[in-house]
Motif scaffolding. Structure first.
Motif, short mmCIF file in Angstrom:
data_model
loop_
_atom_site.label_atom_id
_atom_site.label_comp_id
_atom_site.label_asym_id
_atom_site.label_seq_id
_atom_site.Cartn_x
_atom_site.Cartn_y
_atom_site.Cartn_z
N SER A 153 -2.26 3.66 13.83
CA SER A 153 -0.08 3.74 14.61
C SER A 153 0.96 4.33 13.61
N GLN A 154 1.74 4.77 14.90
CA GLN A 154 2.76 4.94 13.54
C GLN A 154 3.37 4.06 12.99
N TYR A 155 3.98 4.54 11.92
CA TYR A 155 5.80 3.67 12.01
C TYR A 155 6.68 4.23 11.14
N TYR A 156 7.50 3.97 10.72
CA TYR A 156 8.90 4.98 10.06
C TYR A 156 9.35 3.52 9.12
N CYS A 157 9.97 4.16 8.51
CA CYS A 157 11.38 4.57 6.91
C CYS A 157 11.84 5.00 7.01
N ASP A 158 13.66 3.71 7.46
CA ASP A 158 14.49 4.63 7.02
C ASP A 158 14.85 4.90 4.97
N SER A 159 15.31 5.40 4.43
CA SER A 159 15.88 5.31 2.81
C SER A 159 16.95 4.79 2.70
N MET A 160 17.34 4.98 1.88
CA MET A 160 18.58 4.40 1.90
C MET A 160 19.39 5.41 1.44
N PRO A 161 20.59 5.95 1.26
CA PRO A 161 20.97 7.11 2.26
C PRO A 161 21.51 7.54 0.21
N TYR A 162 20.66 9.33 0.19
CA TYR A 162 20.57 9.66 -1.16
C TYR A 162 21.82 11.07 -1.12
N GLN A 163 22.69 11.19 -2.07
CA GLN A 163 23.91 12.32 -1.67
C GLN A 163 23.19 13.84 -1.91
N PHE A 164 21.91 13.74 -3.00
CA PHE A 164 21.03 14.60 -3.07
C PHE A 164 19.77 14.13 -2.70
N PRO A 165 19.72 14.27 -1.38
CA PRO A 165 18.02 14.05 -1.09
C PRO A 165 17.14 14.46 -1.63
N PRO A 166 15.72 14.03 -2.36
CA PRO A 166 14.50 14.20 -3.44
C PRO A 166 13.90 15.82 -2.44
N ILE A 167 14.20 15.50 -1.14
CA ILE A 167 13.07 16.18 0.20
C ILE A 167 13.89 16.75 1.09
N GLY A 168 12.57 16.83 1.83
CA GLY A 168 13.47 17.55 2.82
C GLY A 168 12.93 17.75 4.29
N VAL A 169 13.08 18.39 5.79
CA VAL A 169 11.85 17.98 6.82
C VAL A 169 11.34 18.32 6.85
N GLY A 170 9.77 17.85 6.45
CA GLY A 170 8.49 18.34 6.89
C GLY A 170 8.25 18.62 5.52
N GLN A 171 8.61 17.72 4.62
CA GLN A 171 8.10 16.93 3.08
C GLN A 171 8.03 16.01 3.32
N ARG A 172 7.06 15.63 2.07
CA ARG A 172 6.55 14.58 2.27
C ARG A 172 6.74 13.26 0.32
N LEU A 173 6.88 11.96 1.04
CA LEU A 173 7.75 11.18 0.14
C LEU A 173 7.13 10.07 -0.09
N ASP A 174 6.59 9.39 -1.18
CA ASP A 174 5.76 8.11 -0.44
C ASP A 174 6.75 6.78 -0.54
N VAL A 175 5.98 6.11 0.50
CA VAL A 175 6.52 4.96 1.01
C VAL A 175 5.47 3.98 0.52
N VAL B 76 0.88 -1.16 0.30
CA VAL B 76 -0.06 0.02 -0.06
C VAL B 76 0.59 1.16 -0.05
N THR B 77 0.64 2.28 -0.99
CA THR B 77 1.56 3.13 -0.47
C THR B 77 0.47 4.93 -0.18
N VAL B 78 1.64 5.34 1.42
CA VAL B 78 0.96 6.55 1.30
C VAL B 78 2.37 7.58 1.40
N HIS B 79 1.66 8.68 1.31
CA HIS B 79 2.43 9.48 1.49
C HIS B 79 2.98 10.06 3.32
N ALA B 80 4.44 9.85 3.46
CA ALA B 80 4.97 9.46 4.37
C ALA B 80 5.95 11.07 4.24
N LEU B 81 5.47 11.74 6.02
CA LEU B 81 6.53 12.43 6.28
C LEU B 81 7.51 12.38 6.96
#
Length: 129
Positions: free
Chosen positions: A66-88, A38-43
């Motif tokens: 319930s609250q969950y978290y996902c850690d991304s793989m490392p980015y050289q240039f992250p597509p977003i910053g704190v407070g923005q959303r990305l699909d997981v 299931v795809t959701v917009h994560a903060l």
């Protein structure tokens, strides 16, 4: 012909069994996400920079209250910053398992490495017959 493999029994078992088992688990989880994900917009809640300068994002998402978290793989240039959303994408049966959608690969490496490990284990078994 296969008798030479007997000299490497310990090495093949030491590397082959964990590699084959790890590949099977990775393939199984990857297939589960493809089937029932299931795809959701994560903060993005935080970012962390490692010693090589790569940035990992901590992405928060909610499933059935319930609250969950996902850690991304490392980015050289992250597509977003704190407070923005990305699909997981998370597993509907196990919401704690998730991956960043844009970082999902085709999963060929586990098939390749697991296949090599299984071939060596099979040949080793034949060598001991």
């Amino acid at each position: 012909m296969l008798d030479g493999l007997r000299d490497y029994t310990g090495t093949i078992l030491f590397f082959g069994i964990p590699l084959a088992a790890g590949s099977i688990v990775f393939i199984w989880r990857h297939q589960n996400l493809a089937r029932r994900g299931v795809t959701v917009h994560a903060l993005c809640s935080t970012t962390a920079r490692n010693e090589k300068g790569l940035v990992t994002l901590r992405l928060l998402y909610e499933v059935d209250g319930s609250q969950y978290y996902c850690d991304s793989m490392p980015y050289q240039f992250p597509p977003i910053g704190v407070g923005q959303r990305l699909d997981v994408i998370y597993d509907a049966k196990d919401p704690s398992y998730a991956e960043v959608v844009e970082q999902r690969g085709r999963g060929r490496v586990p098939w390749f490495l697991g296949g090599i490990a299984l071939v060596f284990l099979l040949l080793l078994g034949l060598a001991h017959l």
